[in-house]
Design a protein around this motif. Structure first.
Motif, PDB file in Angstrom:
ATOM      1  N   SER A 286      21.953 -91.247  46.273  1.00 48.07           N
ATOM      2  CA  SER A 286      21.015 -92.250  45.765  1.00 48.07           C
ATOM      3  C   SER A 286      19.611 -92.052  46.311  1.00 48.07           C
ATOM      4  CB  SER A 286      21.502 -93.653  46.138  1.00 48.07           C
ATOM      5  OG  SER A 286      22.684 -93.943  45.450  1.00 48.07           O
ATOM      6  N   SER A 287      19.493 -91.319  47.399  1.00 52.35           N
ATOM      7  CA  SER A 287      18.183 -91.066  48.010  1.00 52.35           C
ATOM      8  C   SER A 287      17.424 -89.929  47.336  1.00 52.35           C
ATOM      9  CB  SER A 287      18.350 -90.722  49.491  1.00 52.35           C
ATOM     10  OG  SER A 287      18.918 -91.798  50.178  1.00 52.35           O
ATOM     11  N   ARG A 288      18.112 -89.208  46.480  1.00 45.09           N
ATOM     12  CA  ARG A 288      17.486 -88.069  45.823  1.00 45.09           C
ATOM     13  C   ARG A 288      16.617 -88.548  44.665  1.00 45.09           C
ATOM     14  NH1 ARG A 288      21.922 -83.686  44.987  1.00 45.09           N
ATOM     15  NH2 ARG A 288      20.192 -82.285  45.271  1.00 45.09           N
ATOM     16  N   SER A 289      15.475 -87.897  44.497  1.00 44.54           N
ATOM     17  CA  SER A 289      14.567 -88.271  43.412  1.00 44.54           C
ATOM     18  C   SER A 289      15.241 -88.037  42.066  1.00 44.54           C
ATOM     19  CB  SER A 289      13.276 -87.444  43.493  1.00 44.54           C
ATOM     20  OG  SER A 289      13.552 -86.099  43.152  1.00 44.54           O
ATOM     21  N   ALA A 290      14.665 -88.634  41.044  1.00 43.91           N
ATOM     22  CA  ALA A 290      15.220 -88.489  39.691  1.00 43.91           C
ATOM     23  C   ALA A 290      15.243 -87.013  39.274  1.00 43.91           C
ATOM     24  CB  ALA A 290      14.410 -89.315  38.700  1.00 43.91           C
TER      25      ALA A 290
ATOM     26  N   THR B 265      33.007-102.866  48.554  1.00 37.25           N
ATOM     27  CA  THR B 265      32.397-101.758  47.825  1.00 37.25           C
ATOM     28  C   THR B 265      31.426-102.270  46.761  1.00 37.25           C
ATOM     29  OG1 THR B 265      34.365-101.574  46.442  1.00 37.25           O
ATOM     30  CG2 THR B 265      34.176-100.019  48.258  1.00 37.25           C
ATOM     31  N   SER B 266      31.731-103.420  46.172  1.00 36.99           N
ATOM     32  CA  SER B 266      30.813-104.003  45.194  1.00 36.99           C
ATOM     33  C   SER B 266      29.510-104.434  45.871  1.00 36.99           C
ATOM     34  CB  SER B 266      31.469-105.195  44.497  1.00 36.99           C
ATOM     35  OG  SER B 266      30.599-105.728  43.528  1.00 36.99           O
ATOM     36  N   LEU B 267      29.610-105.008  47.052  1.00 39.14           N
ATOM     37  CA  LEU B 267      28.398-105.382  47.803  1.00 39.14           C
ATOM     38  C   LEU B 267      27.594-104.139  48.186  1.00 39.14           C
ATOM     39  CD1 LEU B 267      29.752-108.259  50.075  1.00 39.14           C
ATOM     40  CD2 LEU B 267      28.160-108.455  48.140  1.00 39.14           C
ATOM     41  N   TYR B 268      28.296-103.075  48.552  1.00 42.36           N
ATOM     42  CA  TYR B 268      27.598-101.839  48.864  1.00 42.36           C
ATOM     43  C   TYR B 268      26.900-101.299  47.612  1.00 42.36           C
ATOM     44  CZ  TYR B 268      26.319 -97.396  50.838  1.00 42.36           C
ATOM     45  OH  TYR B 268      25.589 -96.324  51.273  1.00 42.36           O
ATOM     46  N   ALA B 269      27.556-101.443  46.467  1.00 35.70           N
ATOM     47  CA  ALA B 269      26.942-101.004  45.202  1.00 35.70           C
ATOM     48  C   ALA B 269      25.653-101.776  44.933  1.00 35.70           C
ATOM     49  CB  ALA B 269      27.926-101.170  44.052  1.00 35.70           C
ATOM     50  N   VAL B 270      25.645-103.069  45.245  1.00 36.34           N
ATOM     51  CA  VAL B 270      24.417-103.862  45.086  1.00 36.34           C
ATOM     52  C   VAL B 270      23.331-103.290  45.989  1.00 36.34           C
ATOM     53  CG1 VAL B 270      23.367-106.121  45.522  1.00 36.34           C
ATOM     54  CG2 VAL B 270      25.589-105.987  44.385  1.00 36.34           C
ATOM     55  N   SER B 271      23.682-103.050  47.258  1.00 31.77           N
ATOM     56  CA  SER B 271      22.675-102.524  48.186  1.00 31.77           C
ATOM     57  C   SER B 271      22.199-101.134  47.743  1.00 31.77           C
ATOM     58  CB  SER B 271      23.224-102.478  49.615  1.00 31.77           C
ATOM     59  OG  SER B 271      24.169-101.448  49.768  1.00 31.77           O
TER      60      SER B 271
ATOM     61  N   GLU C  90      22.005-100.030  44.625  1.00 35.31           N
ATOM     62  CA  GLU C  90      21.087-100.203  43.485  1.00 35.31           C
ATOM     63  C   GLU C  90      19.713-100.674  43.953  1.00 35.31           C
ATOM     64  OE1 GLU C  90      21.536 -99.184  40.315  1.00 35.31           O
ATOM     65  OE2 GLU C  90      23.399 -98.365  41.100  1.00 35.31           O
ATOM     66  N   VAL C  91      19.675-101.585  44.917  1.00 36.42           N
ATOM     67  CA  VAL C  91      18.393-102.041  45.470  1.00 36.42           C
ATOM     68  C   VAL C  91      17.692-100.868  46.158  1.00 36.42           C
ATOM     69  CG1 VAL C  91      17.311-103.558  47.183  1.00 36.42           C
ATOM     70  CG2 VAL C  91      19.103-104.453  45.676  1.00 36.42           C
ATOM     71  N   HIS C  92      18.449-100.079  46.899  1.00 38.27           N
ATOM     72  CA  HIS C  92      17.901 -98.902  47.579  1.00 38.27           C
ATOM     73  C   HIS C  92      17.209 -97.966  46.582  1.00 38.27           C
ATOM     74  CE1 HIS C  92      19.062 -94.629  48.840  1.00 38.27           C
ATOM     75  NE2 HIS C  92      17.996 -94.919  49.542  1.00 38.27           N
ATOM     76  N   GLN C  93      17.775 -97.823  45.395  1.00 37.72           N
ATOM     77  CA  GLN C  93      17.223 -96.892  44.413  1.00 37.72           C
ATOM     78  C   GLN C  93      15.858 -97.327  43.870  1.00 37.72           C
ATOM     79  OE1 GLN C  93      19.940 -95.213  41.470  1.00 37.72           O
ATOM     80  NE2 GLN C  93      21.644 -95.836  42.788  1.00 37.72           N
ATOM     81  N   ILE C  94      15.525 -98.595  44.030  1.00 43.23           N
ATOM     82  CA  ILE C  94      14.191 -99.071  43.613  1.00 43.23           C
ATOM     83  C   ILE C  94      13.102 -98.304  44.368  1.00 43.23           C
ATOM     84  CG2 ILE C  94      12.596-101.044  43.693  1.00 43.23           C
ATOM     85  CD1 ILE C  94      15.047-102.861  43.291  1.00 43.23           C
ATOM     86  N   PHE C  95      13.408 -97.914  45.603  1.00 43.51           N
ATOM     87  CA  PHE C  95      12.427 -97.279  46.475  1.00 43.51           C
ATOM     88  C   PHE C  95      12.446 -95.748  46.398  1.00 43.51           C
ATOM     89  CE2 PHE C  95      13.774-101.337  48.262  1.00 43.51           C
ATOM     90  CZ  PHE C  95      12.559-102.003  48.279  1.00 43.51           C
TER      91      PHE C  95
ATOM     92  N   ARG D  16      13.835 -93.434  40.249  1.00 41.34           N
ATOM     93  CA  ARG D  16      15.131 -94.122  40.166  1.00 41.34           C
ATOM     94  C   ARG D  16      14.895 -95.605  39.923  1.00 41.34           C
ATOM     95  NH1 ARG D  16      19.179 -90.730  42.561  1.00 41.34           N
ATOM     96  NH2 ARG D  16      20.651 -92.153  41.584  1.00 41.34           N
ATOM     97  N   SER D  17      15.953 -96.307  39.532  1.00 44.17           N
ATOM     98  CA  SER D  17      15.818 -97.734  39.252  1.00 44.17           C
ATOM     99  C   SER D  17      17.096 -98.477  39.624  1.00 44.17           C
ATOM    100  CB  SER D  17      15.505 -97.951  37.767  1.00 44.17           C
ATOM    101  OG  SER D  17      16.585 -97.470  36.981  1.00 44.17           O
ATOM    102  N   CYS D  18      16.972 -99.771  39.652  1.00 41.85           N
ATOM    103  CA  CYS D  18      18.101-100.658  39.936  1.00 41.85           C
ATOM    104  C   CYS D  18      18.703-101.058  38.585  1.00 41.85           C
ATOM    105  CB  CYS D  18      17.590-101.886  40.687  1.00 41.85           C
ATOM    106  SG  CYS D  18      18.849-103.112  41.060  1.00 41.85           S
TER     107      CYS D  18
END
Length: 153
Positions: A28-32, A95-101, A103-108, A112-114
């Protein structure tokens, strides 16, 4: 926890679960652009090996689903060896809560997007992973009961 064997199994399973979370974070940290390159490689591989014409969308969504399937499966096993009871809802929730985090991480992350859709796919993957563990647990216990009954006859 019943014995040292269970403690070792639990430790290994928790480490594998943590590794899955780290791998998800890394991807998720990798650029688009980097992510697109990787998806393109997978698409070409599928075409060369299986003759399958997959799209970038399908490859990405399958990756989301499978990452969380494996993570929830491992977490379910880790919880079983740690607590001795199968609580299917806990690995799904965590795991669902981690998925939320994630997706939020990908905003930055550049490009990438949430995406609510990705969170839903991740959570469905977690449901499958926890369900697979429950099925394995059920089959294993039925086989163990059958073996015990046969030996007691």
């Amino acid at each position: 926890m019943k014995n040292n064997k269970n403690k070792k199994a639990a430790a290994v399973l928790w480490c594998l679960t943590a590794a899955c979370f780290c791998i998800i974070f890394y991807f998720s940290s990798r650029s688009a652009d980097r992510s697109n390159e990787q998806s393109g490689f997978i698409i070409q591989f599928l075409y060369r090996i299986f003759g399958v014409n997959a799209t970038d969308f399908i490859v990405r969504k399958c990756a989301h689903f499978l990452e969380y399937t494996g993570t929830a499966l491992l977490m379910s096993a880790a919880m079983y060896y740690t607590f001795g009871k199968n609580k299917i809802y806990l690995p799904i929730i965590f795991t669902s809560l981690y998925a939320v985090s994630d997706e939020v991480h990908q905003i930055f992350v550049p490009g990438r997007s949430c995406e609510l859709r990705d969170w839903a796919i991740d959570t469905l993957g977690a449901v499958l992973g926890a369900t697979i563990f429950c099925l394995i647990y059920f089959v294993f216990n039925k086989a163990k009961d059958f073996k015990t009954r046969r030996q007691n006859k």
